[in-house]
Scaffold this active site. Structure first.
Site, PDB file in Angstrom:
ATOM      1  N   ARG A 164      49.000  36.062  60.681  1.00  0.00           N
ATOM      2  CA  ARG A 164      48.143  36.633  59.641  1.00  0.00           C
ATOM      3  C   ARG A 164      48.618  36.265  58.240  1.00  0.00           C
ATOM      4  O   ARG A 164      47.867  36.323  57.275  1.00  0.00           O
ATOM      5  CB  ARG A 164      48.048  38.168  59.772  1.00  0.00           C
ATOM      6  N   TYR A 166      25.259  35.998  42.597  1.00  0.00           N
ATOM      7  CA  TYR A 166      25.094  36.071  44.049  1.00  0.00           C
ATOM      8  C   TYR A 166      24.688  37.496  44.445  1.00  0.00           C
ATOM      9  O   TYR A 166      25.256  38.481  43.958  1.00  0.00           O
ATOM     10  CB  TYR A 166      26.407  35.677  44.731  1.00  0.00           C
ATOM     11  N   ASP A 185      33.012  32.174  39.708  1.00  0.00           N
ATOM     12  CA  ASP A 185      32.500  31.748  41.010  1.00  0.00           C
ATOM     13  C   ASP A 185      31.987  30.328  40.852  1.00  0.00           C
ATOM     14  O   ASP A 185      30.993  30.076  40.176  1.00  0.00           O
ATOM     15  CB  ASP A 185      31.376  32.699  41.469  1.00  0.00           C
ATOM     16  N   LYS A 236      29.410  26.452  51.568  1.00  0.00           N
ATOM     17  CA  LYS A 236      28.326  25.670  50.972  1.00  0.00           C
ATOM     18  C   LYS A 236      28.756  24.207  50.802  1.00  0.00           C
ATOM     19  O   LYS A 236      29.212  23.604  51.753  1.00  0.00           O
ATOM     20  CB  LYS A 236      27.902  26.314  49.655  1.00  0.00           C
TER      21      LYS A 236
HETATM   22  C1  LIG Z   1      27.199  31.943  49.474  1.00  0.00           C
HETATM   23  C2  LIG Z   1      27.793  32.398  48.198  1.00  0.00           C
HETATM   24  C3  LIG Z   1      28.816  33.342  48.207  1.00  0.00           C
HETATM   25  C4  LIG Z   1      29.310  34.009  49.480  1.00  0.00           C
HETATM   26  O1  LIG Z   1      29.950  33.114  50.319  1.00  0.00           O
HETATM   27  P1  LIG Z   1      30.086  33.388  51.928  1.00  0.00           P
HETATM   28  O2  LIG Z   1      30.900  32.229  52.360  1.00  0.00           O
HETATM   29  O3  LIG Z   1      28.689  33.383  52.459  1.00  0.00           O
HETATM   30  O4  LIG Z   1      30.754  34.691  52.092  1.00  0.00           O
HETATM   31  C5  LIG Z   1      29.351  33.703  46.996  1.00  0.00           C
HETATM   32  N1  LIG Z   1      28.930  33.182  45.840  1.00  0.00           N
HETATM   33  C6  LIG Z   1      27.938  32.280  45.789  1.00  0.00           C
HETATM   34  C7  LIG Z   1      27.514  31.731  44.479  1.00  0.00           C
HETATM   35  C8  LIG Z   1      27.338  31.858  46.972  1.00  0.00           C
HETATM   36  O5  LIG Z   1      26.352  30.977  46.913  1.00  0.00           O
END
Ligand SMILES: *Cc1c(COP(=O)(O)O)cnc(C)c1O
Length: 382
Positions: A49, A106, A175, A200
């Site tokens: 972990r 988001y 982000d 993504k």
């Molecule tokens: C998809 C996304 C997230 C969340 O990511 P996950 O891998 O689905 O938890 C956070 N911020 C943005 C801008 C996103 O497009």
């Protein structure tokens, strides 16, 4: 070797030193525990972990991309983007703190707001566009930026906001999911945390959920790593390995996606059915001026509004090269009507399209054809 070229850096990022008869990228290490003789203090690997050699490789790679040069970023990988986001928001926040969020980021940030408020944190929000978060910074402890914002594709001046936040003693997190480390380097623009979903464009194949946090300051990274240990939001070794393997094509993929996204956005601009066509790479886009200063690539997402829910649904149905699916950043193009989720403040006909690595002319032809079909069946059937 520390090349300035993204294309060169991504193919070797995070790889171990060459060793005869060993693979260039070692396979995933599946281990809940490691052989651990004697005193565990200083042991690089003890319990699964806390650390894993496959994460180490991936974290080194992303650290080198988020902050190229002699002092790469300290990166902590998570099981998902939300794992990474909630780690930064929750491990930094105490009752009485003030956190400034975007109100167009988001969609799960809305739920995060409620959680933070439940812990006694004051949450303020403002739109991304026009650097509107600036007006909320007095007394803040953490500023959360999402630029470009998902799904509206607004952009703010990260350097300007980060400087203003630091003057007031607040930390800054960005982000960076949409841009990827090749499209934008928040740590060089003044952020303390570069946070992203690896689900993504970073991994780009639509087959992995992952996230990460990168910091210049090792102590900040340690606080995030500790949080991961307590919450246990750790990536699986297979996912971490797939992600590291996918980084080698990040330059090729994002390059091609950027060309396709711009071509699709330009084609949409020429169509009366599509309004509010947004892509930071479009010269006339409200985001373009700031984006051109702080971004190195403009990403794969194009957003636009069609005349209503039914029109948008017919359009999505008529697309042949573009899957109706959520998420973005993958090698296969996808699009969806965001209003179907109910979480974003967008019109019913709002479509978010993610451009894959297909031929740009083919995609443009597919989009034009689907608009024709959606328009024709609308007049015939209604
Ligand atoms: C998809 C996304 C997230 C969340 O990511 P996950 O891998 O689905 O938890 C956070 N911020 C943005 C801008 C996103 O497009």
């Amino acid at each position: 070797m520390n090349s300035d070229s993204d294309a060169t850096r991504v193919v070797r990022a995070g790889l171990p030193d060459e060793e005869p008869y060993a693979p260039p990228l070692p396979g995933p290490v599946f281990a809940a525990h490691y052989h651990l003789p004697g005193d565990p203090a200083g042991a690089p690997y003890a319990y699964g972990r806390d650390t894993n050699p496959t994460w180490t490789g991936l974290e080194r790679a992303i650290g080198q991309l988020d902050l190229p040069g002699e002092e790469p970023a300290h990166t902590v990988a998570f099981a998902s983007g939300m794992g990474a986001i909630s780690a930064v928001l929750l491990c930094r926040s105490r009752p009485g703190d003030v956190v400034v969020l975007p109100d167009d980021g988001y969609n799960l940030l809305v739920g995060m707001r409620e959680r933070l408020e439940g812990f006694g944190v004051e949450v303020r929000t403002a739109p991304t566009a026009g650097d509107a978060q600036l007006a909320q910074l007095d007394g803040a402890s953490l500023l959360w930026i999402e630029s470009p914002s998902n799904p509206g594709l607004d952009v703010c001046d990260i350097r300007r906001l980060a400087d203003a936040a630091h003057e007031r003693g607040a930390l800054v997190a960005v982000d960076n999911t949409l841009a990827t480390p090749l499209g934008q380097r928040p740590l060089e623009l003044g952020a303390d945390f570069a946070v992203a979903s690896g689900t993504k464009a970073l991994t780009g194949h639509g087959d992995v959920l992952l996230g990460h946090v990168s910091c210049r300051d090792p102590e900040l990274a340690d606080s995030v790593r500790q949080w991961r240990k307590y919450v246990g939001a750790i990536p699986g070794p297979m996912e971490a390995w797939l992600a590291h393997r996918s980084l080698a094509t990040l330059d090729v993929r994002t390059q091609r996606q950027a060309v396709g996204a711009l071509a699709v956005a330009e084609a949409l601009l020429a169509r009366p059915e599509a309004t509010d066509v947004r892509h930071p790479g479009l010269p006339g886009d409200p985001s373009h001026e700031v984006a051109a200063r702080q971004m190195r690539r403009f990403g794969c997402v194009v957003s636009f509004t069609l005349p209503g829910k039914e029109f948008a649904e017919r359009f999505l149905e008529a697309l042949r090269l573009v899957d109706d699916a959520t998420s973005f950043g993958g090698v296969r193009s996808t699009a969806e009507r965001r209003g179907r989720w109910g979480g974003d403040a967008v019109p019913e006909g709002f479509v978010r399209m993610s451009v894959g690595v297909e031929d740009a002319d083919d995609l443009v032809a597919d989009v034009r054809h689907a608009l024709d079909v959606a328009g024709a069946s609308g007049t015939a059937g209604e």
